[in-house]
Write a protein that holds these residues in place. Structure first.
Motif, PDB file in Angstrom:
ATOM      1  N   ILE A  10       0.598  -0.619   0.332  1.00 56.96           N
ATOM      2  CA  ILE A  10      -0.414   0.561   0.055  1.00 56.96           C
ATOM      3  C   ILE A  10       0.797   1.050  -0.229  1.00 56.96           C
ATOM      4  N   ASP A  11       0.475   2.187  -0.643  1.00 49.16           N
ATOM      5  CA  ASP A  11       1.476   3.417  -1.103  1.00 49.16           C
ATOM      6  C   ASP A  11       2.611   3.246  -1.267  1.00 49.16           C
ATOM      7  N   SER A  12       2.755   2.170  -1.888  1.00 53.63           N
ATOM      8  CA  SER A  12       4.657   1.752  -2.179  1.00 53.63           C
ATOM      9  C   SER A  12       5.691   1.088  -0.799  1.00 53.63           C
ATOM     10  N   GLU A  13       4.792   0.651   0.732  1.00 56.04           N
ATOM     11  CA  GLU A  13       5.077   0.419   1.672  1.00 56.04           C
ATOM     12  C   GLU A  13       4.940  -0.781   1.788  1.00 56.04           C
ATOM     13  N   GLN A  62     -12.874   0.002   3.059  1.00 51.78           N
ATOM     14  CA  GLN A  62     -12.556   1.225   3.769  1.00 51.78           C
ATOM     15  C   GLN A  62     -11.636   2.083   3.128  1.00 51.78           C
ATOM     16  N   GLY A  63     -12.172   2.375   1.439  1.00 51.24           N
ATOM     17  CA  GLY A  63     -11.399   3.477   0.318  1.00 51.24           C
ATOM     18  C   GLY A  63     -10.076   3.029   0.302  1.00 51.24           C
ATOM     19  N   GLU A  64      -9.153   2.323   1.194  1.00 51.12           N
ATOM     20  CA  GLU A  64      -7.242   2.240   1.021  1.00 51.12           C
ATOM     21  C   GLU A  64      -7.286   0.524   0.203  1.00 51.12           C
ATOM     22  N   LYS A  65      -6.951   1.104  -1.075  1.00 48.74           N
ATOM     23  CA  LYS A  65      -6.562  -0.739  -1.831  1.00 48.74           C
ATOM     24  C   LYS A  65      -5.216  -0.883  -1.095  1.00 48.74           C
ATOM     25  N   TYR A  66      -5.070  -2.030  -1.641  1.00 51.41           N
ATOM     26  CA  TYR A  66      -3.718  -2.905  -1.091  1.00 51.41           C
ATOM     27  C   TYR A  66      -3.668  -3.937  -2.079  1.00 51.41           C
ATOM     28  N   TYR A  67      -2.651  -3.764  -3.092  1.00 47.72           N
ATOM     29  CA  TYR A  67      -2.111  -4.546  -3.380  1.00 47.72           C
ATOM     30  C   TYR A  67      -1.630  -6.192  -3.186  1.00 47.72           C
ATOM     31  N   ASN A  68      -1.980  -6.943  -3.118  1.00 48.85           N
ATOM     32  CA  ASN A  68      -1.903  -8.798  -2.480  1.00 48.85           C
ATOM     33  C   ASN A  68      -0.505  -9.724  -3.816  1.00 48.85           C
TER      34      ASN A  68
END
Length: 141
Positions: free
Chosen positions: A20-23, A126-132
């Motif tokens: 998420i957000d390059s982290e 909740q609106g946050e996108k996590y790449y998995n």
């Protein structure tokens, strides 16, 4: 109803690289469980214990996609189908969270000798996108 595998003792390792957000965070989990095939579907079943919280997981693989159901202190039913967005509820002891899965790729190479599954998907919470990038490795003991 005959199971194809009578010696179903396997080591199951789930590794999830979440960005998420390059982290990036790595989540790893190892358990012992079962693998079997029935009616053209493949199943992986295992139990985990996290700080006293017991969770049972059932992974089902068929030509339509992959489903992961968890029950115990955490309850959820997630369905992964390529190019489909799926909403689901993640039930935690302190409340429920609505989430959405957008599956990009599924690769599965499993047999009674073991193998692996790889899922690439975006999880929206909740609106946050996590790449998995999740891999599930199954090794016969």
């Amino acid at each position: 109803m005959t199971l194809k595998n009578t010696d179903n003792s396997y080591r199951i390792t789930v590794s999830n690289k979440q960005t998420i957000d390059s982290e990036t965070n790595m989540i790893d989990e190892t358990a012992y469980g079962k693998y079997y095939e029935k009616n053209g579907k493949q199943y992986i079943i295992y139990n985990t214990d996290h700080e006293g919280d017991k969770i049972s997981s059932v992974i089902k693989i068929d030509r339509n996609g992959v489903s992961i159901k968890r029950s115990g202190s955490i309850n959820s039913s997630m369905m992964y189908k390529v190019d489909e967005k799926r909403s689901f509820m993640y039930h935690l002891p302190y409340g429920d969270i609505e989430m959405e899965i957008d599956t990009h790729k599924i690769f599965s190479d499993l047999s009674n000798e073991g193998g692996y599954i790889r899922l690439e998907y975006t999880l929206t919470v909740q609106g946050e996108k996590y790449y998995n990038d999740m891999s599930i490795k199954v090794v016969k003991r």
